[in-house]
Design an enzyme around this catalytic site. Sequence first.
Site, PDB file in Angstrom:
ATOM      1  N   TYR A   1      -3.048   4.474   9.745  1.00 32.83           N
ATOM      2  CA  TYR A   1      -2.605   5.234  11.169  1.00 32.83           C
ATOM      3  C   TYR A   1      -3.713   5.631  12.150  1.00 32.83           C
ATOM      4  CZ  TYR A   1       0.135   8.464  13.947  1.00 32.83           C
ATOM      5  OH  TYR A   1       0.794   8.971  14.899  1.00 32.83           O
ATOM      6  N   SER A   2      -4.957   5.981  11.308  1.00 27.45           N
ATOM      7  CA  SER A   2      -6.155   6.337  12.172  1.00 27.45           C
ATOM      8  C   SER A   2      -6.587   5.245  12.710  1.00 27.45           C
ATOM      9  CB  SER A   2      -7.090   7.012  11.024  1.00 27.45           C
ATOM     10  OG  SER A   2      -8.358   7.083  11.729  1.00 27.45           O
ATOM     11  N   LEU A   3      -6.672   4.202  12.433  1.00 27.88           N
ATOM     12  CA  LEU A   3      -7.193   2.637  13.089  1.00 27.88           C
ATOM     13  C   LEU A   3      -6.178   2.568  14.373  1.00 27.88           C
ATOM     14  CD1 LEU A   3      -9.320   0.498  13.052  1.00 27.88           C
ATOM     15  CD2 LEU A   3      -7.790  -0.715  11.713  1.00 27.88           C
ATOM     16  N   SER A   4      -5.019   2.704  14.202  1.00 23.65           N
ATOM     17  CA  SER A   4      -4.028   2.363  15.191  1.00 23.65           C
ATOM     18  C   SER A   4      -4.184   3.128  16.318  1.00 23.65           C
ATOM     19  CB  SER A   4      -2.712   2.324  14.683  1.00 23.65           C
ATOM     20  OG  SER A   4      -2.202   3.507  14.406  1.00 23.65           O
TER      21      SER A   4
ATOM     22  N   ASP B   1      -0.735  14.269  21.575  1.00 27.38           N
ATOM     23  CA  ASP B   1       0.702  13.975  20.536  1.00 27.38           C
ATOM     24  C   ASP B   1       0.338  14.556  19.238  1.00 27.38           C
ATOM     25  OD1 ASP B   1       1.782  13.421  22.918  1.00 27.38           O
ATOM     26  OD2 ASP B   1       2.152  11.305  22.327  1.00 27.38           O
TER      27      ASP B   1
ATOM     28  N   LYS C   1       2.493   6.011  -2.908  1.00 27.64           N
ATOM     29  CA  LYS C   1       3.676   7.067  -3.736  1.00 27.64           C
ATOM     30  C   LYS C   1       3.200   7.071  -5.199  1.00 27.64           C
ATOM     31  CE  LYS C   1       7.875   5.803  -5.700  1.00 27.64           C
ATOM     32  NZ  LYS C   1       9.206   5.149  -5.734  1.00 27.64           N
TER      33      LYS C   1
ATOM     34  N   ASP D   1       0.673  -1.195   0.093  1.00 28.69           N
ATOM     35  CA  ASP D   1       0.055  -0.098  -0.065  1.00 28.69           C
ATOM     36  C   ASP D   1       0.929   1.348  -0.056  1.00 28.69           C
ATOM     37  OD1 ASP D   1      -2.204  -1.477  -0.079  1.00 28.69           O
ATOM     38  OD2 ASP D   1      -2.963  -1.259   1.851  1.00 28.69           O
TER      39      ASP D   1
END
Length: 295
Positions: free
Chosen positions: A193-196, A180, A82, A77
């Site tokens: 990243y949002s899910l984590s 943060d 990119k 992904d």
Amino acid sequence: MSSRKLTFAFFGNTYQPKKSVAISKILACLSERQAEVYIEREFYVFLTEGQQIELGRVHVFDGSDFNADFVISMGGDGTFLKAASRVGRKAIPILGVNMGRLGFLADVDASDVERTIEALYSDDYAVETRSVIQVETSGEPLQGYNCALNDVAILKRDNASMITIHTSINGDYLTTYQADGLIMSTPTGSTAYSLSNGGPIIVPGTHVFSLTAVAPHSLNVRPIVVGEDSLIELTIESRTHNFLVALDGRSEKLPDTTRLTLRKAPYRVNVIKRTGTKYFHTLREKMMWGADQRG
């Protein structure tokens, strides 16, 4: 077999030597059809010099200096993101061939590329349009591409203490995050990243964005989902007087005098899906839902 003359542009990551078999297979397949092939320079050097692959008659391009009927992303992904940033406004549909684990974007298996090429020639595929977030800054413009297919993250730098993010939506004050960071995600990026950080999974094609705090100071802070036509304005305060803004993981440092405006970009990214591909199937596989964790 179709005699249509098609043009393909290739992107790939340069960390997976085992992809050489797949790329050789796909190039042979395209050569049979007399397709015109363009390969991004960094990937070309990796294949010819690093992997000693004989590529035959191909063209090499730099940056976004290309045009094609289809873009093929060879990798995961990250490689797809990119490729999407280089395609930008061109609206060329992108096919993601995964070279390892199944991805949400790179969801065609390397062993299946010949059938997939056949499907492209016979128009047996679907195209999903994905929303993109655009970032504007009040001071110096961002140095890199200012759009993100997955997410935009506003983050504290290194070991700095948390940052303060004053947030308004469509001119209405929402809240001040002490955290943060803050992630604004598209449906495409909702499983990244949002899910984590506890953000919601949003099904592609749902016309919304989500805002999710990173390690918020207050436990009352929860993710919020807003319409994709919303205008998000952010003012940041930081003890170090600067912060990071990361677009699909590409980060830049900005002074905290910079105001950010985030909105839907004026174009979408076109993602090729094999006919019959099911999002929820991919979701179950990736999330390992239904796997028995006892044992």
